[in-house]
Design a protein around this motif. Sequence first.
Motif, PDB file in Angstrom:
ATOM      1  N   LEU A  70       0.827  -1.207   0.000  1.00 43.40           N
ATOM      2  CA  LEU A  70       0.000   0.000   0.000  1.00 43.40           C
ATOM      3  C   LEU A  70       0.859   1.254   0.000  1.00 43.40           C
ATOM      4  O   LEU A  70       0.652   2.171  -0.807  1.00 43.40           O
ATOM      5  N   PHE A  71       1.817   1.318   0.918  1.00 41.13           N
ATOM      6  CA  PHE A  71       2.660   2.508   1.024  1.00 41.13           C
ATOM      7  C   PHE A  71       3.620   2.614  -0.167  1.00 41.13           C
ATOM      8  O   PHE A  71       3.842   3.702  -0.706  1.00 41.13           O
ATOM      9  N   TYR A  72       4.173   1.490  -0.566  1.00 43.32           N
ATOM     10  CA  TYR A  72       5.189   1.508  -1.626  1.00 43.32           C
ATOM     11  C   TYR A  72       4.599   1.952  -2.964  1.00 43.32           C
ATOM     12  O   TYR A  72       5.236   2.704  -3.710  1.00 43.32           O
ATOM     13  N   GLU A  73       3.389   1.511  -3.278  1.00 40.84           N
ATOM     14  CA  GLU A  73       2.823   1.855  -4.576  1.00 40.84           C
ATOM     15  C   GLU A  73       2.422   3.328  -4.672  1.00 40.84           C
ATOM     16  O   GLU A  73       2.351   3.881  -5.769  1.00 40.84           O
ATOM     17  N   ILE A  74       2.149   3.965  -3.561  1.00 41.23           N
ATOM     18  CA  ILE A  74       1.920   5.417  -3.580  1.00 41.23           C
ATOM     19  C   ILE A  74       3.182   6.116  -4.077  1.00 41.23           C
ATOM     20  O   ILE A  74       3.117   7.093  -4.839  1.00 41.23           O
ATOM     21  N   PHE A  75       4.315   5.619  -3.660  1.00 44.20           N
ATOM     22  CA  PHE A  75       5.624   6.129  -4.063  1.00 44.20           C
ATOM     23  C   PHE A  75       6.000   5.641  -5.461  1.00 44.20           C
ATOM     24  O   PHE A  75       6.465   6.408  -6.308  1.00 44.20           O
ATOM     25  N   ASP A  76       5.772   4.363  -5.726  1.00 45.23           N
ATOM     26  CA  ASP A  76       6.211   3.717  -6.959  1.00 45.23           C
ATOM     27  C   ASP A  76       5.520   4.282  -8.189  1.00 45.23           C
ATOM     28  O   ASP A  76       6.138   4.412  -9.257  1.00 45.23           O
ATOM     29  N   GLN A  77       4.250   4.616  -8.059  1.00 46.11           N
ATOM     30  CA  GLN A  77       3.486   5.108  -9.211  1.00 46.11           C
ATOM     31  C   GLN A  77       3.795   6.563  -9.543  1.00 46.11           C
ATOM     32  O   GLN A  77       3.413   7.046 -10.612  1.00 46.11           O
ATOM     33  N   LEU A  78       4.469   7.264  -8.637  1.00 50.21           N
ATOM     34  CA  LEU A  78       4.763   8.686  -8.852  1.00 50.21           C
ATOM     35  C   LEU A  78       6.197   8.931  -9.308  1.00 50.21           C
ATOM     36  O   LEU A  78       6.459   9.894 -10.040  1.00 50.21           O
ATOM     37  N   GLY A  79       7.118   8.071  -8.880  1.00 48.87           N
ATOM     38  CA  GLY A  79       8.542   8.307  -9.115  1.00 48.87           C
ATOM     39  C   GLY A  79       8.949   8.575 -10.552  1.00 48.87           C
ATOM     40  O   GLY A  79       9.675   9.552 -10.822  1.00 48.87           O
ATOM     41  N   PRO A  80       8.525   7.756 -11.526  1.00 48.75           N
ATOM     42  CA  PRO A  80       8.958   8.001 -12.905  1.00 48.75           C
ATOM     43  C   PRO A  80       8.527   9.362 -13.454  1.00 48.75           C
ATOM     44  O   PRO A  80       9.292  10.008 -14.169  1.00 48.75           O
ATOM     45  N   GLN A  81       7.324   9.813 -13.102  1.00 44.66           N
ATOM     46  CA  GLN A  81       6.869  11.110 -13.616  1.00 44.66           C
ATOM     47  C   GLN A  81       7.718  12.251 -13.079  1.00 44.66           C
ATOM     48  O   GLN A  81       7.995  13.221 -13.802  1.00 44.66           O
ATOM     49  N   LEU A  82       8.155  12.146 -11.817  1.00 47.81           N
ATOM     50  CA  LEU A  82       8.920  13.230 -11.203  1.00 47.81           C
ATOM     51  C   LEU A  82      10.433  13.038 -11.351  1.00 47.81           C
ATOM     52  O   LEU A  82      11.218  13.693 -10.667  1.00 47.81           O
TER      53      LEU A  82
END
Length: 390
Positions: free
Chosen positions: A161-173
Amino acid sequence: MAADCSPAFEQLARRIGSFSCASVEPVVHVRDPFGLANWTLPVVEALLIAGAVLALVHAIRRWRRHGDPSNLAVWFGAIVYLAVTEPTLFFSRSLGLPDTMHDLFAHNVFTVQLVDDRIPLYIVALYAALTSLAYEIVRSLGGFRRNVVLGAICVGFVHHLFYEIFDQLGPQLRWWIWNYDLSLNQPRLASVPMTSVFIFAALGPAALTLLVRLFVGRRADRGEPVGGWSLTWRTLASGVLVPPLIAVGSLPSSVVGDDNNGAQAVVMWLCVAAFAVVAVPVLYQQWRATRADRSAATQAAERPWFAVGYGSLFLVVFVVLWATALPAYRSATGGVTSDGTPIGSLPYAIGCLVAAAVVLAGVATASSPAWARRPSGAEITEPAPQASSA
Protein backbone atom coordinates in the motif's frame (compact mmCIF):
# COMPACT_ATOMS: atom_id res chain seq x y z
CA MET A 1 32.66 -1.79 -11.82
CA ALA A 2 33.47 1.00 -14.29
CA ALA A 3 32.70 -1.36 -17.19
CA ASP A 4 29.05 -1.28 -16.13
CA CYS A 5 28.86 2.45 -16.83
CA SER A 6 28.12 1.81 -20.48
CA PRO A 7 27.04 4.41 -23.04
CA ALA A 8 23.59 2.78 -22.99
CA PHE A 9 23.26 3.24 -19.23
CA GLU A 10 24.58 6.81 -19.37
CA GLN A 11 22.10 7.67 -22.11
CA LEU A 12 19.26 6.18 -20.06
CA ALA A 13 20.26 8.08 -16.91
CA ARG A 14 20.79 11.38 -18.73
CA ARG A 15 17.15 11.38 -19.86
CA ILE A 16 16.08 12.29 -16.33
CA GLY A 17 19.10 14.06 -14.81
CA SER A 18 22.72 15.05 -15.03
CA PHE A 19 24.38 11.67 -14.48
CA SER A 20 27.74 11.22 -16.18
CA CYS A 21 30.02 8.19 -16.20
CA ALA A 22 32.98 10.58 -16.20
CA SER A 23 32.13 12.15 -12.83
CA VAL A 24 31.10 9.22 -10.63
CA GLU A 25 32.56 8.69 -7.17
CA PRO A 26 33.37 5.13 -6.10
CA VAL A 27 31.97 5.41 -2.56
CA VAL A 28 30.03 8.61 -1.79
CA HIS A 29 29.12 11.60 -3.96
CA VAL A 30 27.46 14.60 -2.27
CA ARG A 31 25.65 17.22 -4.35
CA ASP A 32 23.88 20.51 -3.71
CA PRO A 33 20.24 19.64 -2.88
CA PHE A 34 19.15 22.88 -4.55
CA GLY A 35 20.85 21.90 -7.80
CA LEU A 36 18.95 18.67 -8.44
CA ALA A 37 16.56 17.98 -11.33
CA ASN A 38 13.56 19.38 -9.43
CA TRP A 39 12.49 20.28 -5.89
CA THR A 40 10.70 16.99 -5.24
CA LEU A 41 13.98 15.02 -5.16
CA PRO A 42 15.34 16.49 -1.90
CA VAL A 43 11.82 16.32 -0.38
CA VAL A 44 11.37 12.58 -0.91
CA GLU A 45 15.01 12.08 0.06
CA ALA A 46 14.52 13.86 3.39
CA LEU A 47 11.22 12.07 4.06
CA LEU A 48 12.64 8.58 3.65
CA ILE A 49 15.94 9.23 5.41
CA ALA A 50 13.99 10.65 8.35
CA GLY A 51 11.80 7.55 8.30
CA ALA A 52 14.81 5.24 8.41
CA VAL A 53 16.28 7.16 11.36
CA LEU A 54 12.98 7.11 13.27
CA ALA A 55 12.55 3.41 12.54
CA LEU A 56 16.02 2.69 13.91
CA VAL A 57 15.35 4.72 17.06
CA HIS A 58 12.08 2.87 17.57
CA ALA A 59 13.74 -0.51 17.03
CA ILE A 60 16.44 0.23 19.61
CA ARG A 61 13.83 1.42 22.12
CA ARG A 62 11.81 -1.77 21.69
CA TRP A 63 14.88 -3.92 22.21
CA ARG A 64 15.91 -2.05 25.34
CA ARG A 65 12.45 -1.74 26.89
CA HIS A 66 10.83 -5.00 25.81
CA GLY A 67 13.76 -7.28 25.05
CA ASP A 68 12.52 -7.77 21.49
CA PRO A 69 15.15 -7.16 18.78
CA SER A 70 12.79 -8.15 15.94
CA ASN A 71 12.30 -4.56 14.74
CA LEU A 72 16.06 -4.11 14.72
CA ALA A 73 16.49 -7.33 12.73
CA VAL A 74 13.92 -6.10 10.21
CA TRP A 75 15.75 -2.76 9.85
CA PHE A 76 19.19 -4.25 9.28
CA GLY A 77 17.78 -7.23 7.39
CA ALA A 78 16.25 -4.82 4.89
CA ILE A 79 19.66 -3.20 4.39
CA VAL A 80 21.25 -6.63 3.82
CA TYR A 81 18.46 -7.48 1.35
CA LEU A 82 19.21 -4.25 -0.52
CA ALA A 83 22.96 -4.93 -0.48
CA VAL A 84 22.35 -8.33 -2.07
CA THR A 85 19.79 -7.13 -4.63
CA GLU A 86 20.59 -3.61 -5.86
CA PRO A 87 24.30 -4.02 -6.75
CA THR A 88 23.39 -7.15 -8.70
CA LEU A 89 20.99 -5.12 -10.82
CA PHE A 90 23.39 -2.23 -11.40
CA PHE A 91 26.58 -4.21 -12.00
CA SER A 92 25.13 -7.08 -14.00
CA ARG A 93 27.82 -6.84 -16.67
CA SER A 94 30.70 -7.25 -14.23
CA LEU A 95 28.86 -10.16 -12.61
CA GLY A 96 28.39 -11.91 -15.94
CA LEU A 97 24.59 -11.87 -15.85
CA PRO A 98 22.50 -12.22 -19.05
CA ASP A 99 21.98 -9.25 -21.34
CA THR A 100 18.32 -9.10 -20.29
CA MET A 101 19.52 -7.97 -16.84
CA HIS A 102 21.57 -5.01 -18.11
CA ASP A 103 20.32 -1.44 -17.60
CA LEU A 104 16.93 -2.38 -16.14
CA PHE A 105 16.54 1.10 -14.69
CA ALA A 106 18.54 4.10 -13.58
CA HIS A 107 18.14 6.34 -10.56
CA ASN A 108 18.42 10.09 -10.87
CA VAL A 109 21.22 11.79 -8.95
CA PHE A 110 20.17 12.95 -5.47
CA THR A 111 21.99 14.81 -2.72
CA VAL A 112 23.87 11.72 -1.57
CA GLN A 113 24.81 8.96 -4.02
CA LEU A 114 26.60 5.71 -3.18
CA VAL A 115 28.61 3.09 -5.10
CA ASP A 116 29.64 4.76 -8.36
CA ASP A 117 26.65 7.10 -8.11
CA ARG A 118 24.28 4.19 -8.80
CA ILE A 119 22.41 3.96 -5.47
CA PRO A 120 20.96 7.10 -3.86
CA LEU A 121 21.08 7.11 -0.06
CA TYR A 122 17.32 7.60 0.01
CA ILE A 123 16.83 4.19 -1.64
CA VAL A 124 18.77 2.57 1.20
CA ALA A 125 16.54 4.49 3.58
CA LEU A 126 13.45 3.41 1.62
CA TYR A 127 14.12 -0.28 2.27
CA ALA A 128 14.63 0.29 6.00
CA ALA A 129 11.86 2.86 6.53
CA LEU A 130 8.94 1.27 4.69
CA THR A 131 9.69 -2.33 5.69
CA SER A 132 9.98 -1.23 9.32
CA LEU A 133 6.77 0.79 9.03
CA ALA A 134 4.79 -2.13 7.59
CA TYR A 135 6.24 -4.52 10.17
CA GLU A 136 5.41 -2.21 13.08
CA ILE A 137 1.85 -1.65 11.85
CA VAL A 138 1.21 -5.40 11.73
CA ARG A 139 2.96 -6.00 15.05
CA SER A 140 0.93 -3.25 16.72
CA LEU A 141 -2.26 -4.95 15.57
CA GLY A 142 -1.11 -8.31 16.91
CA GLY A 143 -0.67 -9.75 13.43
CA PHE A 144 1.92 -12.30 14.53
CA ARG A 145 -0.10 -13.85 17.35
CA ARG A 146 -1.91 -16.38 15.18
CA ASN A 147 0.56 -17.53 12.55
CA VAL A 148 3.94 -16.33 11.33
CA VAL A 149 3.06 -16.90 7.67
CA LEU A 150 -0.17 -14.92 7.96
CA GLY A 151 1.71 -12.13 9.71
CA ALA A 152 4.32 -12.02 6.95
CA ILE A 153 1.60 -11.80 4.29
CA CYS A 154 0.03 -8.91 6.21
CA VAL A 155 3.36 -7.08 6.21
CA GLY A 156 3.68 -7.63 2.45
CA PHE A 157 0.18 -6.25 1.91
CA VAL A 158 0.69 -3.16 4.09
CA HIS A 159 4.09 -2.48 2.53
CA HIS A 160 2.48 -2.74 -0.92
CA LEU A 161 0.00 0.00 0.00
CA PHE A 162 2.66 2.51 1.02
CA TYR A 163 5.19 1.51 -1.63
CA GLU A 164 2.82 1.85 -4.58
CA ILE A 165 1.92 5.42 -3.58
CA PHE A 166 5.62 6.13 -4.06
CA ASP A 167 6.21 3.72 -6.96
CA GLN A 168 3.49 5.11 -9.21
CA LEU A 169 4.76 8.69 -8.85
CA GLY A 170 8.54 8.31 -9.12
CA PRO A 171 8.96 8.00 -12.91
CA GLN A 172 6.87 11.11 -13.62
CA LEU A 173 8.92 13.23 -11.20
CA ARG A 174 12.25 11.91 -12.56
CA TRP A 175 13.24 10.00 -9.43
CA TRP A 176 14.21 7.06 -11.65
CA ILE A 177 13.63 5.74 -15.16
CA TRP A 178 12.72 2.24 -16.34
CA ASN A 179 14.14 0.70 -19.49
CA TYR A 180 10.97 -0.46 -21.25
CA ASP A 181 12.95 -2.11 -24.06
CA LEU A 182 13.77 -5.02 -21.74
CA SER A 183 11.37 -7.93 -21.38
CA LEU A 184 11.86 -8.03 -17.59
CA ASN A 185 10.12 -4.64 -17.37
CA GLN A 186 6.98 -6.05 -18.99
CA PRO A 187 4.04 -6.26 -18.29
CA ARG A 188 3.32 -2.95 -16.55
CA LEU A 189 0.76 -1.08 -14.50
CA ALA A 190 0.95 2.30 -16.25
CA SER A 191 4.65 3.23 -15.97
CA VAL A 192 5.55 0.61 -13.33
CA PRO A 193 6.60 -2.95 -14.21
CA MET A 194 4.51 -5.62 -12.51
CA THR A 195 7.71 -7.08 -11.09
CA SER A 196 7.94 -3.94 -8.96
CA VAL A 197 4.21 -3.93 -8.11
CA PHE A 198 4.32 -7.53 -6.89
CA ILE A 199 7.88 -8.59 -6.06
CA PHE A 200 9.41 -5.42 -4.64
CA ALA A 201 6.22 -4.02 -3.14
CA ALA A 202 4.75 -7.16 -1.55
CA LEU A 203 6.72 -10.39 -1.91
CA GLY A 204 10.14 -9.13 -0.78
CA PRO A 205 8.96 -7.53 2.51
CA ALA A 206 6.83 -10.60 3.26
CA ALA A 207 9.81 -12.89 2.73
CA LEU A 208 12.04 -10.78 4.97
CA THR A 209 9.40 -10.69 7.70
CA LEU A 210 8.93 -14.45 7.58
CA LEU A 211 12.67 -15.02 7.97
CA VAL A 212 13.02 -12.49 10.80
CA ARG A 213 10.10 -14.01 12.69
CA LEU A 214 11.52 -17.52 12.28
CA PHE A 215 15.09 -16.60 13.21
CA VAL A 216 14.54 -13.86 15.80
CA GLY A 217 10.89 -13.18 16.61
CA ARG A 218 9.95 -16.62 17.91
CA ARG A 219 12.89 -16.69 20.31
CA ALA A 220 11.99 -13.22 21.58
CA ASP A 221 8.37 -14.30 22.05
CA ARG A 222 9.56 -17.17 24.22
CA GLY A 223 11.56 -14.77 26.35
CA GLU A 224 14.90 -16.11 25.15
CA PRO A 225 17.55 -13.39 24.92
CA VAL A 226 18.86 -12.74 21.41
CA GLY A 227 21.87 -10.50 21.06
CA GLY A 228 25.48 -10.25 20.07
CA TRP A 229 26.71 -12.69 17.47
CA SER A 230 23.47 -14.68 17.57
CA LEU A 231 21.41 -11.65 16.56
CA THR A 232 24.01 -10.65 13.96
CA TRP A 233 24.06 -13.92 12.04
CA ARG A 234 20.30 -14.32 12.26
CA THR A 235 19.80 -10.83 10.83
CA LEU A 236 22.35 -11.41 8.07
CA ALA A 237 20.73 -14.73 7.18
CA SER A 238 17.32 -13.09 7.07
CA GLY A 239 18.48 -10.53 4.51
CA VAL A 240 20.58 -12.91 2.41
CA LEU A 241 17.84 -15.54 2.11
CA VAL A 242 15.20 -13.11 0.83
CA PRO A 243 16.16 -13.47 -2.88
CA PRO A 244 15.85 -17.30 -2.81
CA LEU A 245 12.42 -16.99 -1.21
CA ILE A 246 11.45 -14.40 -3.84
CA ALA A 247 12.53 -16.85 -6.55
CA VAL A 248 10.21 -19.47 -5.07
CA GLY A 249 7.35 -17.00 -4.70
CA SER A 250 7.81 -15.83 -8.30
CA LEU A 251 7.47 -19.32 -9.79
CA PRO A 252 3.77 -18.89 -10.72
CA SER A 253 4.59 -15.96 -13.02
CA SER A 254 7.73 -17.64 -14.36
CA VAL A 255 6.04 -20.82 -15.55
CA VAL A 256 3.81 -18.94 -18.02
CA GLY A 257 6.90 -17.76 -19.93
CA ASP A 258 8.74 -14.46 -20.25
CA ASP A 259 7.18 -13.68 -23.63
CA ASN A 260 3.58 -14.07 -22.51
CA ASN A 261 2.97 -10.63 -21.00
CA GLY A 262 -0.78 -11.03 -20.76
CA ALA A 263 -0.58 -14.27 -18.79
CA GLN A 264 2.17 -12.88 -16.58
CA ALA A 265 0.06 -9.84 -15.76
CA VAL A 266 -2.90 -12.03 -14.82
CA VAL A 267 -0.76 -14.26 -12.59
CA MET A 268 0.93 -11.34 -10.83
CA TRP A 269 -2.39 -9.56 -10.24
CA LEU A 270 -3.77 -12.78 -8.79
CA CYS A 271 -0.78 -12.92 -6.46
CA VAL A 272 -1.31 -9.30 -5.37
CA ALA A 273 -5.00 -10.04 -4.84
CA ALA A 274 -4.09 -13.12 -2.78
CA PHE A 275 -2.09 -10.93 -0.41
CA ALA A 276 -5.13 -8.68 0.05
CA VAL A 277 -7.60 -11.55 0.43
CA VAL A 278 -5.49 -13.06 3.20
CA ALA A 279 -4.35 -9.87 4.93
CA VAL A 280 -7.55 -7.81 5.13
CA PRO A 281 -9.60 -10.26 7.26
CA VAL A 282 -6.58 -11.09 9.44
CA LEU A 283 -5.85 -7.43 10.16
CA TYR A 284 -9.52 -6.70 10.81
CA GLN A 285 -9.87 -9.63 13.20
CA GLN A 286 -6.69 -8.66 15.04
CA TRP A 287 -7.89 -5.06 15.28
CA ARG A 288 -11.12 -6.21 16.88
CA ALA A 289 -9.30 -8.59 19.21
CA THR A 290 -6.81 -5.92 20.29
CA ARG A 291 -9.59 -3.42 21.05
CA ALA A 292 -11.55 -6.02 23.01
CA ASP A 293 -8.58 -7.29 24.99
CA ARG A 294 -7.66 -4.67 27.57
CA SER A 295 -4.88 -6.84 28.93
CA ALA A 296 -3.19 -6.92 25.53
CA ALA A 297 -3.42 -3.14 25.30
CA THR A 298 -1.98 -2.86 28.79
CA GLN A 299 0.86 -5.24 28.00
CA ALA A 300 1.82 -3.18 24.96
CA ALA A 301 2.37 -0.22 27.31
CA GLU A 302 3.49 2.01 24.45
CA ARG A 303 1.82 4.29 21.97
CA PRO A 304 2.35 3.48 18.28
CA TRP A 305 4.11 6.79 17.72
CA PHE A 306 6.31 5.52 14.91
CA ALA A 307 3.62 3.60 13.01
CA VAL A 308 0.93 6.27 13.24
CA GLY A 309 3.19 9.33 13.32
CA TYR A 310 5.55 8.49 10.48
CA GLY A 311 2.90 6.67 8.49
CA SER A 312 0.67 9.75 8.61
CA LEU A 313 3.55 12.05 7.67
CA PHE A 314 4.36 9.81 4.71
CA LEU A 315 0.78 9.99 3.43
CA VAL A 316 0.52 13.76 3.89
CA VAL A 317 3.77 14.43 2.04
CA PHE A 318 2.74 12.19 -0.84
CA VAL A 319 -0.67 13.84 -1.10
CA VAL A 320 1.22 17.10 -1.64
CA LEU A 321 3.63 15.54 -4.13
CA TRP A 322 0.82 13.94 -6.12
CA ALA A 323 -1.12 17.22 -6.07
CA THR A 324 1.81 19.08 -7.60
CA ALA A 325 2.14 16.39 -10.28
CA LEU A 326 -1.56 16.48 -11.23
CA PRO A 327 -1.43 19.26 -13.88
CA ALA A 328 1.23 17.42 -15.90
CA TYR A 329 -0.52 14.12 -15.24
CA ARG A 330 -3.87 15.35 -16.57
CA SER A 331 -2.33 16.89 -19.69
CA ALA A 332 -0.26 13.80 -20.52
CA THR A 333 -0.69 12.29 -23.96
CA GLY A 334 -0.32 8.58 -24.51
CA GLY A 335 0.82 8.12 -20.92
CA VAL A 336 3.68 10.63 -21.29
CA THR A 337 3.84 14.19 -19.94
CA SER A 338 4.96 17.19 -21.97
CA ASP A 339 8.33 16.86 -20.22
CA GLY A 340 8.71 13.36 -21.63
CA THR A 341 8.20 11.41 -18.40
CA PRO A 342 5.76 8.48 -18.10
CA ILE A 343 2.84 8.74 -15.70
CA GLY A 344 1.80 6.13 -13.14
CA SER A 345 -1.68 4.98 -12.21
CA LEU A 346 -3.36 7.69 -10.15
CA PRO A 347 -6.47 5.57 -9.41
CA TYR A 348 -4.34 2.75 -8.05
CA ALA A 349 -2.26 5.17 -5.97
CA ILE A 350 -5.44 6.72 -4.54
CA GLY A 351 -6.79 3.28 -3.67
CA CYS A 352 -3.56 2.40 -1.89
CA LEU A 353 -3.51 5.73 -0.06
CA VAL A 354 -7.07 5.32 1.19
CA ALA A 355 -6.37 1.75 2.31
CA ALA A 356 -3.15 2.81 4.04
CA ALA A 357 -5.03 5.58 5.88
CA VAL A 358 -7.62 3.05 7.04
CA VAL A 359 -4.87 0.76 8.32
CA LEU A 360 -3.25 3.63 10.23
CA ALA A 361 -6.61 4.57 11.72
CA GLY A 362 -6.95 0.96 12.82
CA VAL A 363 -3.60 1.07 14.58
CA ALA A 364 -4.49 4.36 16.28
CA THR A 365 -7.88 3.17 17.51
CA ALA A 366 -6.72 -0.30 18.53
CA SER A 367 -4.00 1.17 20.68
CA SER A 368 -6.10 3.94 22.25
CA PRO A 369 -6.50 3.75 26.03
CA ALA A 370 -9.67 2.32 27.53
CA TRP A 371 -11.06 5.75 28.51
CA ALA A 372 -10.78 6.95 24.92
CA ARG A 373 -12.82 3.97 23.71
CA ARG A 374 -15.71 4.49 26.18
CA PRO A 375 -18.97 5.02 24.26
CA SER A 376 -20.30 8.56 24.40
CA GLY A 377 -22.75 9.06 27.24
CA ALA A 378 -21.29 6.21 29.29
CA GLU A 379 -21.27 7.05 32.92
CA ILE A 380 -18.21 6.77 35.06
CA THR A 381 -18.75 4.68 38.11
CA GLU A 382 -16.78 5.92 41.05
CA PRO A 383 -15.42 3.28 43.41
CA ALA A 384 -17.43 2.93 46.59
CA PRO A 385 -15.74 4.48 49.63
CA GLN A 386 -14.32 1.92 51.99
CA ALA A 387 -15.35 1.98 55.61
CA SER A 388 -12.66 3.31 57.87
CA SER A 389 -11.41 0.98 60.54
CA ALA A 390 -12.00 1.89 64.15
